[in-house]
Design a protein around this motif. Structure first.
Motif, PDB file in Angstrom:
ATOM      1  N   LEU A  71       0.810  -1.240  -0.042  1.00  8.67           N
ATOM      2  CA  LEU A  71       0.128  -0.120  -0.020  1.00  8.67           C
ATOM      3  C   LEU A  71       0.848   1.219  -0.170  1.00  8.67           C
ATOM      4  CD1 LEU A  71      -2.788   1.540   0.191  1.00  8.67           C
ATOM      5  CD2 LEU A  71      -2.491   1.288   2.756  1.00  8.67           C
ATOM      6  N   ARG A  72       1.728   1.324   0.859  1.00  8.12           N
ATOM      7  CA  ARG A  72       2.826   2.444   0.969  1.00  8.12           C
ATOM      8  C   ARG A  72       3.504   2.911  -0.369  1.00  8.12           C
ATOM      9  NH1 ARG A  72       4.224   3.876   7.285  1.00  8.12           N
ATOM     10  NH2 ARG A  72       2.417   2.896   8.101  1.00  8.12           N
ATOM     11  N   MET A  73       3.694   1.798  -1.020  1.00 10.49           N
ATOM     12  CA  MET A  73       4.700   1.738  -2.376  1.00 10.49           C
ATOM     13  C   MET A  73       3.705   2.535  -3.220  1.00 10.49           C
ATOM     14  SD  MET A  73       6.303  -0.814  -4.711  1.00 10.49           S
ATOM     15  CE  MET A  73       5.020  -1.613  -5.070  1.00 10.49           C
ATOM     16  N   TRP A  74       2.469   1.981  -3.390  1.00 11.51           N
ATOM     17  CA  TRP A  74       1.287   2.300  -4.262  1.00 11.51           C
ATOM     18  C   TRP A  74       1.075   4.098  -3.845  1.00 11.51           C
ATOM     19  CZ3 TRP A  74      -3.721   4.088  -3.799  1.00 11.51           C
ATOM     20  CH2 TRP A  74      -4.378   4.275  -4.956  1.00 11.51           C
ATOM     21  N   LEU A  75       0.642   4.257  -2.542  1.00 14.96           N
ATOM     22  CA  LEU A  75       0.287   5.509  -2.138  1.00 14.96           C
ATOM     23  C   LEU A  75       1.402   6.594  -2.543  1.00 14.96           C
ATOM     24  CD1 LEU A  75      -0.908   4.950   1.394  1.00 14.96           C
ATOM     25  CD2 LEU A  75      -2.237   5.578  -0.714  1.00 14.96           C
ATOM     26  N   ALA A  76       2.857   6.052  -2.461  1.00 14.13           N
ATOM     27  CA  ALA A  76       4.045   7.146  -2.755  1.00 14.13           C
ATOM     28  C   ALA A  76       4.004   7.360  -4.216  1.00 14.13           C
ATOM     29  CB  ALA A  76       4.974   6.358  -2.111  1.00 14.13           C
ATOM     30  N   LYS A  77       3.512   6.415  -5.047  1.00 11.34           N
ATOM     31  CA  LYS A  77       3.677   6.623  -6.318  1.00 11.34           C
ATOM     32  C   LYS A  77       2.577   7.448  -6.812  1.00 11.34           C
ATOM     33  CE  LYS A  77       6.065   2.319  -7.706  1.00 11.34           C
ATOM     34  NZ  LYS A  77       6.095   0.894  -8.426  1.00 11.34           N
ATOM     35  N   GLN A  78       1.315   7.398  -6.163  1.00 12.38           N
ATOM     36  CA  GLN A  78       0.163   8.330  -6.610  1.00 12.38           C
ATOM     37  C   GLN A  78       0.173   9.842  -5.868  1.00 12.38           C
ATOM     38  OE1 GLN A  78      -2.009   6.528  -8.478  1.00 12.38           O
ATOM     39  NE2 GLN A  78      -0.638   4.869  -7.865  1.00 12.38           N
ATOM     40  N   LEU A  79       1.080   9.924  -4.780  1.00 12.39           N
ATOM     41  CA  LEU A  79       1.304  11.390  -4.471  1.00 12.39           C
ATOM     42  C   LEU A  79       1.926  12.268  -5.479  1.00 12.39           C
ATOM     43  CD1 LEU A  79       2.134  10.641  -0.852  1.00 12.39           C
ATOM     44  CD2 LEU A  79      -0.104  11.709  -1.545  1.00 12.39           C
ATOM     45  N   ASP A 119      11.243   7.673  -0.114  1.00 11.93           N
ATOM     46  CA  ASP A 119      11.727   6.359   0.680  1.00 11.93           C
ATOM     47  C   ASP A 119      10.670   5.223   0.388  1.00 11.93           C
ATOM     48  OD1 ASP A 119      13.639   7.767   1.927  1.00 11.93           O
ATOM     49  OD2 ASP A 119      12.530   8.532   3.790  1.00 11.93           O
ATOM     50  N   ASN A 120       9.501   5.380   0.025  1.00 13.08           N
ATOM     51  CA  ASN A 120       8.434   4.283   0.065  1.00 13.08           C
ATOM     52  C   ASN A 120       7.973   4.050  -1.380  1.00 13.08           C
ATOM     53  OD1 ASN A 120       7.115   3.790   2.676  1.00 13.08           O
ATOM     54  ND2 ASN A 120       7.382   6.056   2.861  1.00 13.08           N
ATOM     55  N   MET A 121       8.570   4.600  -2.338  1.00 14.56           N
ATOM     56  CA  MET A 121       7.978   4.294  -3.626  1.00 14.56           C
ATOM     57  C   MET A 121       8.686   3.258  -4.698  1.00 14.56           C
ATOM     58  SD  MET A 121       8.706   7.995  -5.972  1.00 14.56           S
ATOM     59  CE  MET A 121       7.982   7.316  -7.446  1.00 14.56           C
ATOM     60  N   TYR A 122       9.912   2.881  -4.156  1.00 14.22           N
ATOM     61  CA  TYR A 122      11.151   2.178  -4.845  1.00 14.22           C
ATOM     62  C   TYR A 122      10.945   0.763  -4.365  1.00 14.22           C
ATOM     63  CZ  TYR A 122      12.094   6.359  -7.560  1.00 14.22           C
ATOM     64  OH  TYR A 122      12.049   7.348  -8.220  1.00 14.22           O
ATOM     65  N   GLY A 123      10.269   0.114  -3.450  1.00 11.40           N
ATOM     66  CA  GLY A 123      10.280  -1.124  -2.812  1.00 11.40           C
ATOM     67  C   GLY A 123       9.825  -2.055  -3.713  1.00 11.40           C
ATOM     68  N   HIS A 124      10.178  -3.356  -3.445  1.00 16.22           N
ATOM     69  CA  HIS A 124       9.885  -4.339  -4.331  1.00 16.22           C
ATOM     70  C   HIS A 124       9.130  -5.700  -3.439  1.00 16.22           C
ATOM     71  CE1 HIS A 124      11.864  -2.761  -7.876  1.00 16.22           C
ATOM     72  NE2 HIS A 124      13.109  -2.513  -6.948  1.00 16.22           N
ATOM     73  N   PRO A 125       8.023  -5.384  -3.041  1.00 18.85           N
ATOM     74  CA  PRO A 125       7.491  -6.441  -2.173  1.00 18.85           C
ATOM     75  C   PRO A 125       7.393  -7.633  -2.814  1.00 18.85           C
ATOM     76  CG  PRO A 125       5.848  -4.726  -2.650  1.00 18.85           C
ATOM     77  CD  PRO A 125       7.325  -4.179  -3.184  1.00 18.85           C
ATOM     78  N   GLU A 126       7.247  -7.697  -4.154  1.00 20.33           N
ATOM     79  CA  GLU A 126       6.940  -9.028  -5.138  1.00 20.33           C
ATOM     80  C   GLU A 126       8.010  -9.954  -4.761  1.00 20.33           C
ATOM     81  OE1 GLU A 126       9.184  -6.207  -7.792  1.00 20.33           O
ATOM     82  OE2 GLU A 126       7.337  -5.983  -6.256  1.00 20.33           O
ATOM     83  N   LYS A 127       9.387  -9.384  -4.740  1.00 21.10           N
ATOM     84  CA  LYS A 127      10.507 -10.185  -4.715  1.00 21.10           C
ATOM     85  C   LYS A 127      10.237 -10.865  -3.413  1.00 21.10           C
ATOM     86  CE  LYS A 127      14.412  -8.161  -3.434  1.00 21.10           C
ATOM     87  NZ  LYS A 127      15.605  -7.127  -3.412  1.00 21.10           N
ATOM     88  N   HIS A 128       9.939 -10.453  -2.324  1.00 23.21           N
ATOM     89  CA  HIS A 128       9.908 -11.225  -1.333  1.00 23.21           C
ATOM     90  C   HIS A 128       8.670 -12.058  -1.014  1.00 23.21           C
ATOM     91  CE1 HIS A 128      13.225  -8.895   0.245  1.00 23.21           C
ATOM     92  NE2 HIS A 128      12.420  -7.647  -0.147  1.00 23.21           N
ATOM     93  N   PHE A 129       7.465 -11.658  -1.460  1.00 20.76           N
ATOM     94  CA  PHE A 129       6.282 -12.238  -1.191  1.00 20.76           C
ATOM     95  C   PHE A 129       5.583 -13.152  -2.282  1.00 20.76           C
ATOM     96  CE2 PHE A 129       6.430  -8.482   1.868  1.00 20.76           C
ATOM     97  CZ  PHE A 129       5.762  -8.833   2.740  1.00 20.76           C
ATOM     98  N   ARG A 130       5.457 -12.722  -3.498  1.00 24.87           N
ATOM     99  CA  ARG A 130       5.089 -13.341  -4.714  1.00 24.87           C
ATOM    100  C   ARG A 130       5.029 -15.024  -4.795  1.00 24.87           C
ATOM    101  NH1 ARG A 130       2.513 -11.568  -9.392  1.00 24.87           N
ATOM    102  NH2 ARG A 130       3.776  -9.578  -9.149  1.00 24.87           N
ATOM    103  N   LYS A 131       6.235 -15.365  -4.716  1.00 21.04           N
ATOM    104  CA  LYS A 131       6.362 -16.883  -4.704  1.00 21.04           C
ATOM    105  C   LYS A 131       6.093 -17.527  -3.491  1.00 21.04           C
ATOM    106  CE  LYS A 131       9.549 -20.598  -6.190  1.00 21.04           C
ATOM    107  NZ  LYS A 131       9.320 -21.487  -5.106  1.00 21.04           N
ATOM    108  N   LEU A 132       6.160 -16.968  -2.426  1.00 13.47           N
ATOM    109  CA  LEU A 132       5.792 -17.727  -1.200  1.00 13.47           C
ATOM    110  C   LEU A 132       4.485 -17.574  -0.984  1.00 13.47           C
ATOM    111  CD1 LEU A 132       7.375 -18.469   1.914  1.00 13.47           C
ATOM    112  CD2 LEU A 132       6.368 -16.431   2.525  1.00 13.47           C
ATOM    113  N   LEU A 133       3.631 -16.449  -1.271  1.00 16.55           N
ATOM    114  CA  LEU A 133       2.145 -16.679  -1.243  1.00 16.55           C
ATOM    115  C   LEU A 133       1.720 -17.605  -2.264  1.00 16.55           C
ATOM    116  CD1 LEU A 133       1.011 -12.865  -0.408  1.00 16.55           C
ATOM    117  CD2 LEU A 133       1.926 -14.705   0.937  1.00 16.55           C
ATOM    118  N   ASP A 134       2.186 -17.505  -3.459  1.00 15.37           N
ATOM    119  CA  ASP A 134       1.652 -18.393  -4.762  1.00 15.37           C
ATOM    120  C   ASP A 134       2.055 -19.917  -4.310  1.00 15.37           C
ATOM    121  OD1 ASP A 134       0.654 -16.150  -6.114  1.00 15.37           O
ATOM    122  OD2 ASP A 134       2.229 -16.449  -7.508  1.00 15.37           O
TER     123      ASP A 134
END
Length: 204
Positions: free
Chosen positions: A129-137, A151-166
């Motif tokens: 959410l914070r990455m998305w919000l930062a990009k919208q502001l 500080d918030n717009m350049y994260g890569h949560p998919e790198k940590h979460f995507r495969k694990l959740l899938d």
């Protein structure tokens, strides 16, 4: 010949709950941050609560990393713990505002009552959410709060979460439960932003 595109669970969780993201963006705290006229003391109070969030979630990640779980989930918890801990060392205790107290309480309930993979799900809304919000502001570099955006717009949560959740959210029941938890934590994020600068009372 047509092919059916199967969405990643990581993406489905976001798409199903993006309405909460849109509501979060409308909160006065973020709107005043965007316009650059947010009072400095309101921002300071927000950051103090945010630091408290970081400290408490770091403590929970440390506890999670000591529990028995599948190896890839364990490695995820250790990685997230190390990442959070870099920013959470040597921070004094802070009394949480009610919105933050509920947020942290929900984390602890998930940690103690649900499978470890669902604690991973609970962590995702904050990062995504914070990455998305930062990009919208729409902030220029001259805005005093541009650093929050940066500080918030350049994260890569998919790198940590995507495969694990899938890999682990592999039943309808688990996906449904994950969606409930994801939405709950998205709502906790929105509530935190709302509480950080409540809208003015409606004049009668």
């Amino acid at each position: 010949m047509s092919t059916n595109l199967v969405l990643s669970t990581y993406d489905v969780l976001w798409q199903d709950n993006q309405d909460v993201a849109e509501q979060s963006l409308k909160q006065p705290f973020l709107q005043h941050m965007q316009s650059g006229d947010l009072q400095a003391d309101d921002y300071m109070k927000f950051m103090i609560q945010d630091i408290n969030y970081l400290v408490k979630v770091t403590e929970m990640l440390e506890e999670m990393s000591k529990r028995n779980m599948e190896n890839d989930i364990y490695l995820f918890m250790v990685d997230r713990y190390k990442s959070y801990k870099k920013y959470a060392d040597s921070v004094p205790d802070v009394k949480p505002i009610p919105a933050m107290a509920k947020y942290l309480s929900d984390y602890r309930t998930i940690m103690n009552e649900e499978e470890p993979i669902l604690f991973a799900v609970a962590l995702l809304p904050c990062e995504r959410l914070r990455m998305w919000l930062a990009k919208q502001l729409k902030e220029s570099k001259s805005n005093a709060y541009y650093t929050w955006k940066l500080d918030n717009m350049y994260g890569h949560p998919e790198k940590h979460f995507r495969k694990l959740l899938d890999d682990h959210l592999n039943t309808t029941e688990l996906i449904q439960k994950a969606n409930v938890i994801f939405r709950q934590q998205m709502q906790n994020e929105e509530n935190f932003f709302r509480a950080s600068l409540p809208p003015p009372p409606i004049k009668k």
